[in-house]
Design a protein around this motif. Sequence first.
Motif, PDB file in Angstrom:
ATOM      1  N   SER A 307      18.349  -7.492  -3.018  1.00 38.13           N
ATOM      2  CA  SER A 307      17.011  -7.905  -3.450  1.00 38.13           C
ATOM      3  C   SER A 307      16.811  -9.420  -3.395  1.00 38.13           C
ATOM      4  N   GLY A 308      17.737 -10.128  -2.817  1.00 33.95           N
ATOM      5  CA  GLY A 308      17.613 -11.579  -2.727  1.00 33.95           C
ATOM      6  C   GLY A 308      16.785 -12.028  -1.531  1.00 33.95           C
ATOM      7  N   ARG A 309      16.738 -13.348  -1.344  1.00 35.24           N
ATOM      8  CA  ARG A 309      15.983 -13.949  -0.246  1.00 35.24           C
ATOM      9  C   ARG A 309      16.964 -14.601   0.724  1.00 35.24           C
ATOM     10  N   LEU A 310      16.883 -14.231   2.000  1.00 33.86           N
ATOM     11  CA  LEU A 310      17.711 -14.817   3.040  1.00 33.86           C
ATOM     12  C   LEU A 310      16.840 -15.672   3.944  1.00 33.86           C
ATOM     13  N   LYS A 311      17.232 -16.936   4.090  1.00 33.03           N
ATOM     14  CA  LYS A 311      16.452 -17.828   4.926  1.00 33.03           C
ATOM     15  C   LYS A 311      17.370 -18.594   5.869  1.00 33.03           C
ATOM     16  N   VAL A 312      17.018 -18.597   7.162  1.00 35.37           N
ATOM     17  CA  VAL A 312      17.725 -19.425   8.146  1.00 35.37           C
ATOM     18  C   VAL A 312      16.706 -20.385   8.749  1.00 35.37           C
ATOM     19  N   TYR A 313      17.149 -21.615   9.020  1.00 32.71           N
ATOM     20  CA  TYR A 313      16.211 -22.627   9.519  1.00 32.71           C
ATOM     21  C   TYR A 313      16.967 -23.672  10.325  1.00 32.71           C
ATOM     22  N   LYS A 314      16.207 -24.427  11.109  1.00 30.08           N
ATOM     23  CA  LYS A 314      16.752 -25.527  11.898  1.00 30.08           C
ATOM     24  C   LYS A 314      16.611 -26.811  11.086  1.00 30.08           C
ATOM     25  N   LYS A 315      17.736 -27.474  10.846  1.00 32.46           N
ATOM     26  CA  LYS A 315      17.730 -28.680  10.035  1.00 32.46           C
ATOM     27  C   LYS A 315      17.192 -29.872  10.859  1.00 32.46           C
TER      28      LYS A 315
END
Length: 315
Positions: A307-315
């Motif tokens: 139930s968590g939030r997964l976030k991937v992004y370009k730094k």
Amino acid sequence: MRIIINLCVIALTALSLPSVAGESIDKSLSVDGATNISVENLRGKVKILAWDKSTVAVTGEIDDKAERFIFEKDGAFIKVKTVMPHHMKSSWHEQGSNLTIHVPKHLRLDFQGVSTDVIVEGLTKSTEVKSVSGNIQVNSLSELIEITSVSGDITSENLSGKIDLSSVSGDIYDKASKGRISLKAVSGHLKTRTQANEVFVNTVSGEIDIMMGDVDELVISTVSGDVDGELSLNTNGLIKMSSVSGDINLGFTNDVQASFRMKSNAGGDLVNKITQDKAKHAKYGPSSKLYFATGNGKASVKASTVSGRLKVYKK
């Protein structure tokens, strides 16, 4: 005449007695082929410092409640031990011993304490340090390193090799480590600024803050703790991340080329800030998934949450 003889016997016996409680100590032993040193001091402060001499030297003051102090060599082993009464009750947090031990840098170290604050620096072979409530500081160690605490904090800098740092409720702060590192805690917070290319992080409710360099493998596992991380993922690298209710935010500092497989099982959020691909929700039920690839897709990123939030992004 008999009185004189008896007095001489008493004097010689006194000279041969081991060090006793509260005494100052300044002793040394030749290593003479020894490869291991064990140090046991249940409370107080201990510094273990590497040097280039072929002797082990102990200076400082012994615990006021110590029964005796052992400093001896037995074959390949050198033993340093403050022997305490069996029933200490509530006096663990009194002052205790204050010792500085200089050790040839090639010796293997095994340290054990209860409420002992310990500093270890400069050893080049295997180092094992265990303390219950004392704080542990380790610097410039290499090869095999295992540091364990229950409620004390662990601080490490410039470690290299195979590194294992673990605590139950204490916090762990790591800086400039290299090689392979494992960080574990239950409720303690984990923070690292590492150059290790293999990183393994596990916590139950503690927060994780990790900044990495070029990584071949990263494994993160958390139950309810939140994770914030940055890294550069190498070609053919692997990332595995999982959480129950904790949020994971992972930023990539390089032009990552990987296949991404992200899953949520019970209403968690999947956020992609690298490409335009969006999560797809199941037709029935609260689950969702987010699959996409960048570049040649040779590396692999796998992430799952309940139930968590997964976030991937370009730094």
